[in-house]
Design a protein around this motif. Structure first.
Motif, PDB file in Angstrom:
ATOM      1  N   GLU A 171      23.699  38.756 -12.112  1.00  0.00           N
ATOM      2  CA  GLU A 171      23.625  40.132 -11.593  1.00  0.00           C
ATOM      3  C   GLU A 171      25.021  40.679 -11.291  1.00  0.00           C
ATOM      4  O   GLU A 171      25.250  41.876 -11.329  1.00  0.00           O
ATOM      5  N   SER A 172      25.939  39.740 -10.976  1.00  0.00           N
ATOM      6  CA  SER A 172      27.290  40.148 -10.587  1.00  0.00           C
ATOM      7  C   SER A 172      28.250  40.186 -11.773  1.00  0.00           C
ATOM      8  O   SER A 172      29.464  40.316 -11.593  1.00  0.00           O
ATOM      9  N   GLY A 173      27.701  40.011 -12.987  1.00  0.00           N
ATOM     10  CA  GLY A 173      28.497  40.227 -14.191  1.00  0.00           C
ATOM     11  C   GLY A 173      29.043  38.987 -14.859  1.00  0.00           C
ATOM     12  O   GLY A 173      29.728  39.095 -15.889  1.00  0.00           O
ATOM     13  N   ALA A 174      28.769  37.797 -14.288  1.00  0.00           N
ATOM     14  CA  ALA A 174      29.290  36.565 -14.908  1.00  0.00           C
ATOM     15  C   ALA A 174      28.438  36.163 -16.109  1.00  0.00           C
ATOM     16  O   ALA A 174      27.280  36.561 -16.225  1.00  0.00           O
ATOM     17  N   LYS A 175      29.064  35.366 -16.985  1.00  0.00           N
ATOM     18  CA  LYS A 175      28.308  34.631 -17.990  1.00  0.00           C
ATOM     19  C   LYS A 175      28.015  33.273 -17.343  1.00  0.00           C
ATOM     20  O   LYS A 175      28.912  32.717 -16.678  1.00  0.00           O
ATOM     21  N   VAL A 176      26.808  32.762 -17.540  1.00  0.00           N
ATOM     22  CA  VAL A 176      26.438  31.544 -16.814  1.00  0.00           C
ATOM     23  C   VAL A 176      25.877  30.466 -17.738  1.00  0.00           C
ATOM     24  O   VAL A 176      25.025  30.741 -18.583  1.00  0.00           O
ATOM     25  N   ALA A 177      26.362  29.238 -17.542  1.00  0.00           N
ATOM     26  CA  ALA A 177      25.745  28.065 -18.171  1.00  0.00           C
ATOM     27  C   ALA A 177      24.876  27.403 -17.114  1.00  0.00           C
ATOM     28  O   ALA A 177      25.377  26.903 -16.108  1.00  0.00           O
ATOM     29  N   LEU A 178      23.583  27.464 -17.361  1.00  0.00           N
ATOM     30  CA  LEU A 178      22.606  26.901 -16.436  1.00  0.00           C
ATOM     31  C   LEU A 178      22.381  25.444 -16.827  1.00  0.00           C
ATOM     32  O   LEU A 178      22.044  25.139 -17.969  1.00  0.00           O
ATOM     33  N   CYS A 179      22.597  24.549 -15.869  1.00  0.00           N
ATOM     34  CA  CYS A 179      22.529  23.125 -16.163  1.00  0.00           C
ATOM     35  C   CYS A 179      21.321  22.517 -15.449  1.00  0.00           C
ATOM     36  O   CYS A 179      21.149  22.710 -14.244  1.00  0.00           O
ATOM     37  N   GLY A 180      20.473  21.830 -16.206  1.00  0.00           N
ATOM     38  CA  GLY A 180      19.300  21.193 -15.610  1.00  0.00           C
ATOM     39  C   GLY A 180      19.157  19.775 -16.094  1.00  0.00           C
ATOM     40  O   GLY A 180      19.938  19.309 -16.934  1.00  0.00           O
ATOM     41  N   SER A 181      18.142  19.080 -15.583  1.00  0.00           N
ATOM     42  CA  SER A 181      18.011  17.669 -15.947  1.00  0.00           C
ATOM     43  C   SER A 181      17.195  17.481 -17.222  1.00  0.00           C
ATOM     44  O   SER A 181      17.303  16.448 -17.864  1.00  0.00           O
ATOM     45  N   ARG A 182      16.347  18.468 -17.580  1.00  0.00           N
ATOM     46  CA  ARG A 182      15.520  18.336 -18.782  1.00  0.00           C
ATOM     47  C   ARG A 182      15.538  19.623 -19.591  1.00  0.00           C
ATOM     48  O   ARG A 182      15.520  20.719 -19.026  1.00  0.00           O
ATOM     49  N   LEU A 231      24.257  14.091 -15.586  1.00  0.00           N
ATOM     50  CA  LEU A 231      25.417  14.396 -14.726  1.00  0.00           C
ATOM     51  C   LEU A 231      26.119  13.144 -14.218  1.00  0.00           C
ATOM     52  O   LEU A 231      27.249  13.208 -13.745  1.00  0.00           O
ATOM     53  N   THR A 232      25.435  12.004 -14.342  1.00  0.00           N
ATOM     54  CA  THR A 232      26.055  10.769 -13.862  1.00  0.00           C
ATOM     55  C   THR A 232      26.894  10.091 -14.955  1.00  0.00           C
ATOM     56  O   THR A 232      27.482   9.050 -14.738  1.00  0.00           O
ATOM     57  N   ASP A 233      26.907  10.727 -16.139  1.00  0.00           N
ATOM     58  CA  ASP A 233      27.655  10.187 -17.273  1.00  0.00           C
ATOM     59  C   ASP A 233      28.827  11.139 -17.566  1.00  0.00           C
ATOM     60  O   ASP A 233      28.636  12.234 -18.096  1.00  0.00           O
ATOM     61  N   TYR A 234      30.049  10.703 -17.200  1.00  0.00           N
ATOM     62  CA  TYR A 234      31.204  11.606 -17.303  1.00  0.00           C
ATOM     63  C   TYR A 234      31.396  12.155 -18.720  1.00  0.00           C
ATOM     64  O   TYR A 234      31.649  13.355 -18.899  1.00  0.00           O
ATOM     65  N   SER A 235      31.256  11.279 -19.737  1.00  0.00           N
ATOM     66  CA  SER A 235      31.487  11.733 -21.122  1.00  0.00           C
ATOM     67  C   SER A 235      30.492  12.811 -21.517  1.00  0.00           C
ATOM     68  O   SER A 235      30.840  13.770 -22.219  1.00  0.00           O
ATOM     69  N   ALA A 236      29.246  12.652 -21.073  1.00  0.00           N
ATOM     70  CA  ALA A 236      28.212  13.644 -21.393  1.00  0.00           C
ATOM     71  C   ALA A 236      28.540  14.988 -20.728  1.00  0.00           C
ATOM     72  O   ALA A 236      28.378  16.048 -21.339  1.00  0.00           O
TER      73      ALA A 236
END
Ligand code: NAD
Length: 252
Positions: free
Chosen positions: A31-42, A69-74
């Protein structure tokens, strides 16, 4: 309140963005004008959240990622994908988290490790992956979701407050380490907030909780998201290393 344009030109990554506080943050940033990458587990829950947002506004610039998120390379690979698609990363909201209620007598040590992995190690992994990108761009903002129990502890499920104390530690330390690269690092410490985490509690427990809160009610995810927006925006240009309570004065 009209916040349109506050994050114009910025790109944000929000972990745990599929529901609850994270989803409210994603929506507020869009809403505030950003582009967003939404990160989820599945992928399935990511797709559902993306569909909901696109239905709200087909012009929203939002993409989905779901690295472990627990895998740094990923995490590093997923952030590279965000940079490739949106060109930069200015804001990282480390919000994904799980809670715990078990007494120490029944606490499975593997569950303690699991909560530390997501609530702490993932914050480290995502910050480590985002920092070089932000540094190269001349700065950025990292905002971590802590909790009011990072001030008080709680009477059971000690892994949860322990993890949030660690989140505050990462926040304060990284603010000092990354200040020279113009990367601000802050945390938001919500009190009881109306999300699935709270919906899973018996209603009488929520009522009893509300009665102990000076403002007389639990918080709404949007009220927490408003503070994320402030800390992500240039209005907070000299704010770093802080843990901001959003708890109706429950403990703050
Ligand atoms: P929620 O359960 O509604 O959402 C949690 C989010 O984390 C979801 O998007 C989920 O997909 C993500 N997640 C869970 N496990 C994951 C995993 N293994 N990998 C990647 N993502 C995962 O919870 P919420 O209440 O919105 O909580 C969000 C944050 O706020 C958490 O860090 C939580 O500790 C914190 N918090 C919540 C409250 C509250 O009252 N709701 C209070 C204080 C702090």
């Amino acid at each position: 309140m009209n916040t349109a344009g506050m994050l114009e030109g910025k790109v944000a990554v929000v972990t745990g963005g599929t529901r609850g506080i994270g989803f409210a943050v994603v929506k507020k940033f869009l809403e505030s004008g950003a582009k967003v990458a939404l990160c989820g587990s599945r992928q399935e829950t990511v797709d559902k959240a993306l569909a909901k947002l696109t239905e709200m506004n087909p012009d929203y610039q939002v993409m989905g990622i779901c690295p472990s998120l627990t895998d740094y390379s990923a995490v590093e690979a997923a952030f590279a994908k965000v940079k490739e698609q949106f060109g930069r990363i200015d804001i990282l909201a480390n919000n994904a988290g799980i809670s715990a209620r078990e007494s120490i007598y029944d606490y499975d040590p593997d569950d303690f490790a699991k909560i530390m992995d997501l609530n702490v190690k993932a914050v480290f992994n995502c910050s480590k992956a985002a920092a070089p990108i932000m540094k190269e761009q001349g700065g950025g903002a990292i905002i971590n979701t802590s909790s009011m129990v990072s001030i008080t502890g709680q009477r059971s499920g000690c892994g949860y407050p322990a993890s949030k104390f660690a989140v505050n530690g990462l926040t304060k330390s990284l603010a000092r380490e990354l200040g020279c690269d113009q990367i601000r690092v802050n945390a938001v410490a919500p009190g009881v907030t109306r999300t699935d985490m709270v919906a899973a509690l018996p209603p009488d427990m929520v009522e009893r909780l509300a009665a102990t809160i000076p403002l007389g009610r639990v918080g709404e995810p949007e009220e927490v998201a408003n503070v994320f927006l402030f800390l992500a925006s240039d209005l907070a240009s000299y704010v770093t290393g802080t843990v901001v309570s959003v708890d109706g004065a429950t403990v703050s």
